[in-house]
Design an enzyme around this catalytic site. Structure first.
Site, PDB file in Angstrom:
ATOM      1  CB  ILE A 403      -0.945  -0.063   1.215  1.00  0.00           C
ATOM      2  CG1 ILE A 403      -1.971  -1.180   0.989  1.00  0.00           C
ATOM      3  CG2 ILE A 403      -1.627   1.268   1.470  1.00  0.00           C
ATOM      4  CD1 ILE A 403      -2.625  -1.705   2.239  1.00  0.00           C
ATOM      5  CG  ASP A 404       4.406   3.296   2.613  1.00  0.00           C
ATOM      6  OD1 ASP A 404       3.786   4.358   2.456  1.00  0.00           O
ATOM      7  OD2 ASP A 404       5.370   3.193   3.380  1.00  0.00           O
ATOM      8  CG  ASP A 405       6.769   0.535  -2.538  1.00  0.00           C
ATOM      9  OD1 ASP A 405       7.670   1.072  -3.206  1.00  0.00           O
ATOM     10  OD2 ASP A 405       6.982  -0.079  -1.489  1.00  0.00           O
ATOM     11  CD  GLU A 408       5.180   8.403  -0.839  1.00  0.00           C
ATOM     12  OE1 GLU A 408       5.800   9.209  -1.555  1.00  0.00           O
ATOM     13  OE2 GLU A 408       4.468   8.763   0.119  1.00  0.00           O
ATOM     14  CG  HIS A 479       3.307   7.707   2.891  1.00  0.00           C
ATOM     15  ND1 HIS A 479       4.277   6.787   3.194  1.00  0.00           N
ATOM     16  CD2 HIS A 479       3.795   8.899   3.312  1.00  0.00           C
ATOM     17  CE1 HIS A 479       5.306   7.384   3.766  1.00  0.00           C
ATOM     18  NE2 HIS A 479       5.028   8.670   3.851  1.00  0.00           N
TER      19      HIS A 479
END
Length: 676
Positions: A403-405, A408, A479
């Site tokens: 989810i983070d990548d 971003e 993020h």
């Protein structure tokens, strides 16, 4: 100002002042701060652009600790493929990481770690270092003083059991029948975080097989009493969770022989199929070293020959984790971070003023678009109806996008004026839909899975190292909120739930806990820009409390730093540590988002970055500012020292990228909720 000593750890707590790091720069910065920032940003842009791969990606070294190197040698010894050149190079690196006290730490300037020291010592014995050599004698004495092998973590003792240095009977039982547990049953494999799941499944085979290779030498010097290497320990109280699970483990040990052979064989075959089905195209598993190592061992025990395509590809993938240094040493990366590094590099360059249609940014965007994952992975066990769409951290990891990548990468793509805007819009729409679909019940987001919050896995005697579940965190949630704001979805009810969760998670002192970066500086540096991008006014009490905390945490030299000890001793170490480039940048990104551009704190922070920049446009950062598992596993992302300072300098010079309108709107894109 003088340093103090933390009575709980004996470590020296640095004062708010921290000596500026060595730098090649001799510029007295006679000019004003904006001019100095402009000059520093220009040099940083040049440095970063020069390090882009011709295919469009960036990747810095991912440095962890010597257990990666030691376990690589032990794996090769176990398989019978350890060669002299690899051994020499690995030993050279391991020796160079030893502390003066004889121990090995898990992060720069950190305390010695017992398990890391045991594994490093054994690796050097494999390399031929004599136990009575001064550096080895110091290490073994240090180990004995701390309880010997018996006090090391379970994973270390598993490696030793492979060679008969430890008894399998004295390890927690891990039955392969776990593979059959339905998802509604506690302790099914999907109750574990994806990294733990990928490690535990192969280890159930290893635990069932209990292999022992001939030990090439004894390890009596690592026991407090070689005649009694594992003295009995009292069980935790029966009324406690630990006590209950310790007794459950004893029951499972007794049931081991009662399991019919055909049932156990079928369970091991099911586990082996699960492993093979999750091997990536590059031969690795999950793009990370530990599951790959244990998967290779497990499949080998199940009869896979080393020449089998699965095994050959797996071993070749492990070779690609090796970083060969100029001095001839060999460092093993636990993972590789090209997607993460590339999206952060694009954000940094764009925010620093590189044109949105610059050929290098277009090349990076094309590479990221090609890395989009369009097929279901393990996450779909909990979300079977959710269409895929997102990005992973590594080159090849289609089973575990995160989810983070995904957030971003979407933020990076929106900063690029791509000649095929529909292609970008489609990828981001799928990412929005997938990230919304991965929202947990409490309104926040974890890294890989939905509602991965079971209280049971962390209680297992087997799980005595690092996090084994993936609950929502403030930094990942921030993020995602920032991504949704960039897409014009700040007022979507799902985004507002994420914002409400973030506001409720703020610490009493005004900071936020950082799960994937060190620590409160990272959490705060992630959350404040997200909240203001989503429309919270800079006068909001939560923002003002965060600003106050950051101002109080600033070192006297103008920078910010936080030691990893803050994960274990928050009261003494929160926001405390020698100034680093990445952590100074995170603090500045938060302060700039909070409207503090003209404040003394921002001016001093920007000046610190300009002062400490090297002549080639880079920054030096030996400290570990990345987090794998809080306290237990730390990371030095070698590109963090470049991308985050450039981002902070760019936003100081050019303003907030979310000013006036969402990024999607400024690219002429109509915001879409993307479905749920």
């Amino acid at each position: 100002m003088t340093a103090t000593t933390d009575g709980s750890t004996g470590a020296t707590i640095p004062p708010r002042a921290a000596a500026a790091s060595d730098t090649d720069s001799t510029d007295p910065l006679a000019a004003g701060v904006p001019e100095a920032a402009e000059r520093a940003a220009a040099r940083a842009i040049e440095f970063l652009l020069a390090r882009q791969d011709p295919e469009g990606w960036w990747k810095g070294d991912l440095e962890t600790n010597v257990t990666m190197d030691a376990e690589d040698l032990l794996l090769r010894q176990f398989l019978g493929i350890l060669d002299a050149a690899t051994t020499r190079a690995a030993a050279l690196f391991i020796r160079g990481e030893q502390g003066e006290d004889g121990a090995w730490a898990t992060f720069y300037a950190g305390p010695g770690d017992l398990s890391a020291t045991v594994e490093a010592y054994v690796a050097l014995r494999l390399a031929g270092d004599a136990p009575d050599a001064p550096h080895m004698a110091r290490a073994s004495a240090w180990v004995r003083e701390r309880g010997g092998i018996a006090s090391a973590r379970v994973f270390t003792r598993i490696w030793l059991a492979l060679f008969g240095w430890w008894k399998w009977e004295d390890l927690p039982e891990l039955p392969p029948e776990l593979i059959w547990f339905p998802t509604w049953l506690p302790l099914n494999i999907y109750d574990f975080g994806c990294w733990a799941r990928q490690t535990i499944v192969p280890l159930t085979i290893v635990s069932a097989k209990r292999p022992v290779r001939p030990a090439p030498f004894p390890l009596d010097e690592l026991h407090t009493d070689p005649a009694n290497p594992n003295p009995p320990k009292p069980l935790a109280p029966l009324a406690s969770w630990d006590g209950a699970f310790e007794r459950l483990d004893r029951v499972v040990h007794r049931l081991r022989k009662a399991v019919p052979r055909r049932v156990r064989r079928a369970a091991m075959n099911a586990a082996a199929r699960w492993i093979v089905e999750r091997q990536e195209n590059d031969g690795c598993w999950g793009g990370i070293q530990p599951p790959a190592v244990y998967s290779v061992i497990a499949l080998h025990l199940m009869g896979y020959d080393l020449r089998h395509p699965v095994m050959r590809a797996g071993l070749e993938s492990l070779d690609r984790f090796a970083v060969w240094r100029e001095d001839g040493s060999r460092m093993i990366e636990a993972c590789q971070s090209p997607v993460w590094d590339t999206c952060l590099a694009v954000i940094a360059l764009a925010d620093a003023g590189v044109p949105a249609d610059h050929p290098r940014l277009l090349k990076a965007a094309d590479w990221m678009l090609a890395e989009e994952i369009r097929r279901p992975g393990d996450w779909s066990v909990k979300r079977p109806e959710l269409p895929p769409g997102g990005w992973a951290f590594e080159f090849h990891n289609d089973n575990y996008p995160d989810i983070d990548d995904t957030a971003e990468v979407a933020l990076a793509l929106r900063r690029v004026s791509h000649p095929q805007p529909d292609r970008v819009d489609g990828a981001i729409a799928r990412a929005v839909r997938w990230n919304f679909g991965m929202q947990s019940k409490n309104g926040a987001w974890g890294a890989f899975d939905v509602d991965n919050t079971s209280p049971f896995p962390n209680r297992l005697p087997f799980c005595d190292f690092g996090e084994v579940i993936d609950p929502p965190s403030a930094d990942v949630t921030a993020h995602v909120v920032e991504m949704m704001a960039a897409e014009g979805l700040a007022h979507d009810p799902r985004t507002r739930r994420g914002i409400a969760w973030l506001l409720a998670e703020q610490e009493a002192d005004g900071s936020w806990f950082g799960r994937w970066g060190v620590n409160y500086v990272y959490g705060t540096g992630s959350v404040v820009p997200a909240l203001t991008a989503a429309g919270l006014p800079v006068s909001h009490p939560a923002i003002r409390r965060a600003v106050h905390w950051l101002q109080q945490a600033q070192n006297d030299d103008g920078g910010w730093g936080e030691d990893l000890r803050s994960y274990k001793y928050a009261r003494e170490w929160s926001g405390r540590g020698a100034s680093t480039a990445s952590q100074t940048a995170w603090a500045l990104m938060a302060l700039l988002a909070a409207g503090e551009r003209d404040s003394e704190a921002v001016e001093r922070g920007v000046r610190w970055l300009a002062d400490t920049q090297r002549n080639d446009g880079s920054w030096d950062e030996p400290y570990f500012t990345g987090t794998g598992f809080p306290w237990d596993f730390s990371i030095n992302y070698h590109l963090y020292r470049q991308v985050f300072p450039l981002t902070a300098l760019g936003r100081y010079l050019h303003g907030d990228p979310f000013d006036k309108a969402p990024l999607a709107a400024r690219r002429g894109v109509r915001a879409t909720a993307g479905g749920s």
